[in-house]
Design an enzyme around this catalytic site. Structure first.
Site, PDB file in Angstrom:
ATOM      1  CB  SER A 120      -0.907   0.028   1.231  1.00 57.68           C
ATOM      2  OG  SER A 120      -1.842  -1.004   1.179  1.00 57.68           O
ATOM      3  CG  HIS A 141      -1.586  -0.242  -4.952  1.00 58.48           C
ATOM      4  ND1 HIS A 141      -2.145   0.996  -4.833  1.00 58.48           N
ATOM      5  CD2 HIS A 141      -2.038  -0.957  -3.893  1.00 58.48           C
ATOM      6  CE1 HIS A 141      -2.904   1.042  -3.761  1.00 58.48           C
ATOM      7  NE2 HIS A 141      -2.854  -0.133  -3.181  1.00 58.48           N
ATOM      8  CD  GLU A 153      -0.986   3.917  -7.393  1.00 57.60           C
ATOM      9  OE1 GLU A 153      -0.726   5.118  -7.354  1.00 57.60           O
ATOM     10  OE2 GLU A 153      -1.408   3.274  -6.401  1.00 57.60           O
ATOM     11  CG  ASN A 191      -2.971   3.416  -0.633  1.00 54.50           C
ATOM     12  OD1 ASN A 191      -4.184   3.649  -0.712  1.00 54.50           O
ATOM     13  ND2 ASN A 191      -2.484   2.200  -0.706  1.00 54.50           N
TER      14      ASN A 191
HETATM   15  P1  NAD Z   1      -3.984  -9.213   5.293  1.00 54.36           P
HETATM   16  O1  NAD Z   1      -3.638  -8.811   6.678  1.00 54.36           O
HETATM   17  O2  NAD Z   1      -5.388  -9.567   4.967  1.00 54.36           O
HETATM   18  O3  NAD Z   1      -3.070 -10.464   4.828  1.00 54.36           O
HETATM   19  C1  NAD Z   1      -1.685 -10.497   4.946  1.00 54.36           C
HETATM   20  C2  NAD Z   1      -1.255 -11.951   4.896  1.00 54.36           C
HETATM   21  O4  NAD Z   1       0.176 -12.013   4.862  1.00 54.36           O
HETATM   22  C3  NAD Z   1      -1.700 -12.748   6.140  1.00 54.36           C
HETATM   23  O5  NAD Z   1      -2.456 -13.875   5.741  1.00 54.36           O
HETATM   24  C4  NAD Z   1      -0.397 -13.135   6.786  1.00 54.36           C
HETATM   25  O6  NAD Z   1      -0.432 -14.392   7.449  1.00 54.36           O
HETATM   26  C5  NAD Z   1       0.535 -13.178   5.575  1.00 54.36           C
HETATM   27  N1  NAD Z   1       1.937 -13.200   5.926  1.00 54.36           N
HETATM   28  C6  NAD Z   1       2.577 -12.573   6.953  1.00 54.36           C
HETATM   29  N2  NAD Z   1       3.876 -12.917   6.966  1.00 54.36           N
HETATM   30  C7  NAD Z   1       4.071 -13.778   5.934  1.00 54.36           C
HETATM   31  C8  NAD Z   1       5.194 -14.496   5.453  1.00 54.36           C
HETATM   32  N3  NAD Z   1       6.391 -14.383   6.032  1.00 54.36           N
HETATM   33  N4  NAD Z   1       5.033 -15.313   4.379  1.00 54.36           N
HETATM   34  C9  NAD Z   1       3.829 -15.433   3.774  1.00 54.36           C
HETATM   35  N5  NAD Z   1       2.713 -14.780   4.203  1.00 54.36           N
HETATM   36  C10 NAD Z   1       2.840 -13.964   5.266  1.00 54.36           C
HETATM   37  O7  NAD Z   1      -3.460  -8.039   4.364  1.00 54.36           O
HETATM   38  P2  NAD Z   1      -3.951  -7.635   2.889  1.00 54.36           P
HETATM   39  O8  NAD Z   1      -5.050  -6.666   3.027  1.00 54.36           O
HETATM   40  O9  NAD Z   1      -4.131  -8.849   2.073  1.00 54.36           O
HETATM   41  O10 NAD Z   1      -2.678  -6.819   2.387  1.00 54.36           O
HETATM   42  C11 NAD Z   1      -1.536  -7.469   1.881  1.00 54.36           C
HETATM   43  C12 NAD Z   1      -0.654  -6.447   1.194  1.00 54.36           C
HETATM   44  O11 NAD Z   1      -1.390  -5.827   0.136  1.00 54.36           O
HETATM   45  C13 NAD Z   1      -0.202  -5.331   2.147  1.00 54.36           C
HETATM   46  O12 NAD Z   1       1.082  -4.915   1.795  1.00 54.36           O
HETATM   47  C14 NAD Z   1      -1.230  -4.239   1.865  1.00 54.36           C
HETATM   48  O13 NAD Z   1      -0.728  -2.973   2.170  1.00 54.36           O
HETATM   49  C15 NAD Z   1      -1.446  -4.425   0.366  1.00 54.36           C
HETATM   50  N6  NAD Z   1      -2.731  -3.955  -0.160  1.00 54.36           N
HETATM   51  C16 NAD Z   1      -3.878  -4.085   0.583  1.00 54.36           C
HETATM   52  C17 NAD Z   1      -5.087  -3.660   0.039  1.00 54.36           C
HETATM   53  C18 NAD Z   1      -6.379  -3.811   0.790  1.00 54.36           C
HETATM   54  O14 NAD Z   1      -7.396  -3.216   0.397  1.00 54.36           O
HETATM   55  N7  NAD Z   1      -6.447  -4.568   1.875  1.00 54.36           N
HETATM   56  C19 NAD Z   1      -5.123  -3.113  -1.259  1.00 54.36           C
HETATM   57  C20 NAD Z   1      -3.935  -3.045  -1.995  1.00 54.36           C
HETATM   58  C21 NAD Z   1      -2.739  -3.468  -1.428  1.00 54.36           C
END
Ligand code: NAD
Length: 284
Positions: A120, A141, A153, A191
């Site tokens: 993000s 992204h 993005e 973001n």
């Molecule tokens: P989330 O908290 O739902 O999921 C994150 C996952 O990563 C968890 O299942 C966790 O167990 C896993 N994880 C942690 N350490 C790990 C490791 N060492 N190896 C493998 N997996 C591991 O988060 P999310 O919302 O899916 O976000 C994930 C990424 O995408 C973040 O960087 C976030 O900023 C980005 N993002 C999120 C959104 C959104 O709307 N939620 C949108 C775009 C980008």
């Protein structure tokens, strides 16, 4: 090089949506997370999403659902990344977690493949610096929910090569998604603006200027937005919002990015939005 097998690291909100999208466009996916329990939950969620989608498309062929699911391998073993054609990393928005992952996967994956960070706010140039393939690291992204969002993005890090950009664009064409290419900066375009807006909406709430519903209704009925900032925060995940605004605060050293204390308190209390069942709104 053909992109057939994609490694997806992190099976949270984004990893689930991304794996579903990739499997539906005929890719083979290796979906990795840290526990079988998380992966089982991810599998169930993908199944539910596909069933829900089929209800709307009136396509009730169960075989198709099984075919799509069979394109995804669920695992906790990073060695499965040895022969993938492309990696998209979607782990928790914490620098120490992402750093560990890139240091771990860099020697496992083939040296010519591209690593795409679906972060993000964390700068792509910083992520690339912990690998030995800086020119092959790019930001992608994806938006949430991935299967429904047509545009990605895409972020050019300091060392990202044109060839890497073309490879990422090729994958997006295969996924039937469009690309908007921007230069690297914390939070990129989306973001840097959105996180400030959401954080400020939480300050408004904290200062009792308006209720949750009133804040969101102003954005929906006055500006024509589909969702208000607090509904959007619940969709993204309040923990991800907090981690992202913290990255912006640390990166720019600007007080305007200081996280609202109500946001911190909600994250500490486990109110992470839709994924936890409770955020600014309650979910079943
Ligand atoms: P989330 O908290 O739902 O999921 C994150 C996952 O990563 C968890 O299942 C966790 O167990 C896993 N994880 C942690 N350490 C790990 C490791 N060492 N190896 C493998 N997996 C591991 O988060 P999310 O919302 O899916 O976000 C994930 C990424 O995408 C973040 O960087 C976030 O900023 C980005 N993002 C999120 C959104 C959104 O709307 N939620 C949108 C775009 C980008």
């Amino acid at each position: 090089m053909e992109i057939q097998v994609v490694g997806v690291v992190g099976a949270g909100i984004m990893g689930i949506g991304l794996s579903q999208s990739l499997a539906q466009t005929g890719h083979n996916v290796i979906l990795l997370d840290i526990s079988d329990k998380i992966l089982e939950k991810a599998k169930q969620e993908i199944k539910n999403n596909l069933r829900f989608q089929q209800l709307f498309t009136k396509n009730k062929k169960v075989k198709q659902l099984d075919d799509i699911l069979s394109n995804i391998t669920f695992s906790t073993d990073y060695q499965f990344l040895q022969n993938v054609d492309f990696v998209i990393e979607n782990a928790t928005e914490k620098w120490h977690i992402k750093k560990d992952i890139y240091e771990k996967i860099d020697p496992i994956c083939q040296p010519e493949i591209v690593f795409a960070a679906n972060t993000s706010a964390i700068p792509i140039t910083r992520i690339a610096s912990v690998t030995k393939r800086a020119s092959k690291v790019i930001g992608m992204h994806f938006m949430n929910p991935v299967p429904m969002k047509p545009t990605v993005e895409t972020i050019r890090g300091y060392h990202t090569s044109n060839e890497t950009i073309e490879t990422a664009k090729k994958l997006l064409v295969q996924m039937k998604k469009e690309c908007i290419l921007v230069n690297d900066s914390p939070g990129f375009v989306s973001n840097r603006i959105l996180m400030l807006t959401i954080n400020e909406a939480i300050f408004i709430l904290q200062e009792q200027i308006a209720s949750v519903e009133e804040v969101d209704r102003i954005f929906k009925t006055c500006f024509g937005h589909i969702m208000g900032p607090l509904e959007t925060a619940d969709l993204i995940g309040l923990d991800t919002i907090l981690f992202s605004i913290e990255v912006l605060y640390e990166s720019f050293n600007e007080s305007k990015y200081r996280p609202c204390s109500l946001l911190k308190k909600m994250v500490d209390a486990g109110l992470h939005g839709r994924k936890s069942g409770q955020g600014f709104y309650t979910y079943n």
